[in-house]
Design a protein around this motif. Structure first.
Motif, mmCIF file in Angstrom:
data_model
loop_
_atom_site.group_PDB
_atom_site.id
_atom_site.type_symbol
_atom_site.label_atom_id
_atom_site.label_comp_id
_atom_site.label_asym_id
_atom_site.label_seq_id
_atom_site.Cartn_x
_atom_site.Cartn_y
_atom_site.Cartn_z
ATOM 1 N N ALA A 134 0.864 -1.182 0.000
ATOM 2 C CA ALA A 134 0.000 0.000 0.000
ATOM 3 C C ALA A 134 0.904 1.237 0.000
ATOM 4 C CB ALA A 134 -0.871 -0.010 1.247
ATOM 5 N N GLY A 135 0.407 2.335 -0.563
ATOM 6 C CA GLY A 135 1.182 3.580 -0.539
ATOM 7 C C GLY A 135 2.033 3.802 -1.777
ATOM 8 N N ARG B 284 4.676 10.794 -4.816
ATOM 9 C CA ARG B 284 4.508 9.602 -3.984
ATOM 10 C C ARG B 284 5.380 8.472 -4.541
ATOM 11 N NH1 ARG B 284 -1.925 9.807 -4.461
ATOM 12 N NH2 ARG B 284 -1.212 10.042 -6.595
ATOM 13 N N ASP C 214 -5.073 0.482 -6.976
ATOM 14 C CA ASP C 214 -5.184 1.767 -6.266
ATOM 15 C C ASP C 214 -3.992 1.965 -5.344
ATOM 16 O OD1 ASP C 214 -7.736 1.874 -7.315
ATOM 17 O OD2 ASP C 214 -8.665 1.075 -5.490
ATOM 18 N N GLU D 143 -3.941 2.500 -2.265
ATOM 19 C CA GLU D 143 -4.056 1.774 -0.987
ATOM 20 C C GLU D 143 -4.145 0.260 -1.171
ATOM 21 O OE1 GLU D 143 -7.873 3.829 -1.341
ATOM 22 O OE2 GLU D 143 -6.106 4.098 -2.596
ATOM 23 N N THR D 144 -4.308 -0.213 -2.404
ATOM 24 C CA THR D 144 -4.452 -1.661 -2.617
ATOM 25 C C THR D 144 -3.083 -2.321 -2.669
ATOM 26 O OG1 THR D 144 -6.488 -1.270 -3.839
ATOM 27 C CG2 THR D 144 -5.473 -3.408 -4.139
ATOM 28 N N GLU D 145 -3.007 -3.506 -2.069
ATOM 29 C CA GLU D 145 -1.755 -4.261 -2.079
ATOM 30 C C GLU D 145 -1.877 -5.439 -3.035
ATOM 31 O OE1 GLU D 145 -0.751 -5.900 1.720
ATOM 32 O OE2 GLU D 145 -1.785 -4.250 2.725
ATOM 33 N N ARG E 296 -11.415 1.138 -9.389
ATOM 34 C CA ARG E 296 -11.945 0.955 -8.032
ATOM 35 C C ARG E 296 -13.156 0.024 -8.006
ATOM 36 N NH1 ARG E 296 -9.155 4.424 -4.815
ATOM 37 N NH2 ARG E 296 -10.557 4.296 -3.034
ATOM 38 N N ARG F 160 -13.955 -1.937 -4.679
ATOM 39 C CA ARG F 160 -14.410 -0.982 -3.643
ATOM 40 C C ARG F 160 -15.843 -0.525 -3.944
ATOM 41 N NH1 ARG F 160 -9.773 0.456 -0.695
ATOM 42 N NH2 ARG F 160 -7.916 -0.197 -1.814
ATOM 43 N N HIS G 265 -9.770 -2.794 3.618
ATOM 44 C CA HIS G 265 -8.431 -3.274 3.221
ATOM 45 C C HIS G 265 -8.603 -4.155 1.994
ATOM 46 C CE1 HIS G 265 -4.859 -5.988 3.460
ATOM 47 N NE2 HIS G 265 -4.288 -4.812 3.579
#
Ligand code: URA
Length: 246
Positions: free
Chosen positions: A70-71, A82, A103, A105-107, A187, A190, A202
């Motif tokens: 993530a990130g 980033r 995304d 935040e997605t791993e 997305r 989500r 998550h």
């Protein structure tokens, strides 16, 4: 003139460190001579370089599966500065791009390659490559809502394709659900859970087609073999896999 290990790495046969190992093992020949000494320089235009007896081709393609943390963004540059997924591949000398996106935040499982043709095939909806996600969602969705998702649900004017879902963990606060889809709208997972009132907290992609993340740690990658790629395509895609080690 270029260092031999760099050329081998650029050809996608191994990382630079891996290439040094192959050289020291006597598996690399330059013209008529096996070279085992490090730092040997070659002229990529003139010298003929062989790996395990086969000529290497500098147009070799690289395919790898990264466990994206993530990130990290999956674009190739980010105006906001980033971290980007290619930051995780410092020893890969060629420019790779992600096939599809995850995304911020997605791993999880992200296929990366320098092979544009493969990227186009894999992303084409016709081939319906399954993507498997583990979604942790708020609350405990009732069976009827899970069924709605599995049949297809209206999102922004489009009905989603049927999906496969199963509970991995159930609790009142949070539940973990495996969901397999072959669409890749932005997305999408989500939005699907949002639509049944159980937002994702998550999200991890655990497999891309038949390529399982397995025990690959976060931020690490593995290079794919011919067999991996055959499995990915399930023989569906009329694509010739070139120049990668078996
Ligand atoms: N669906 C999402 O919502 N996010 C992803 O990153 C991938 C699929």
């Amino acid at each position: 003139m270029e260092r031999l290990q760099k050329i081998i790495a650029q050809a996608g046969i191994a990382s630079r460190r891996g290439a040094e190992k192959l050289i020291s093992q006597g598996r690399v020949r330059v013209n008529d001579h096996v070279v085992t000494q490090m730092g040997h320089k070659v002229n990529p235009e003139k010298d003929r370089i062989f790996f395990d007896g086969s000529p290497i081709n500098l147009e070799n393609k690289i395919y790898l599966l990264l466990n994206k943390p993530a990130g990290y963004v999956t674009t190739l540059s980010d105006p906001q500065g980033r971290p980007i997924v290619t930051d995780l591949l410092p020893e890969i000398d060629v420019r790779l791009f992600p096939v599809g996106r995850l995304d911020l935040e997605t791993e999880g499982a992200l296929l990366m390659t320098n092979d544009g043709a493969l990227g186009n095939y894999v992303l084409h909806p016709r081939y319906e490559i399954n993507k498997t996600y583990e979604a942790t969602v708020k609350g405990l969705p009732p069976a009827a809502s899970i069924q709605r998702l599995s049949r297809g649900i209206m999102i922004e004017g489009h009905k989603t394709y049927p999906a496969q879902l199963r509970f991995l963990e159930k609790s009142k606060a949070h539940s973990k659900i495996e969901i397999i889809i072959h669409e890749g709208k932005k997305r999408q997972v989500r939005k699907m859970f949002q639509a049944i009132g159980h937002p994702v907290v998550h999200l991890k992609r655990t497999a891309y087609g038949n390529l399982q993340l397995g025990r690959l740690s976060s931020g690490k990658y593995r290079t794919l073999t011919k067999n991996d790629l055959k499995n990915l395509f399930l023989e569906k895609i009329p694509f010739t896999i070139k120049n990668i080690p078996a």
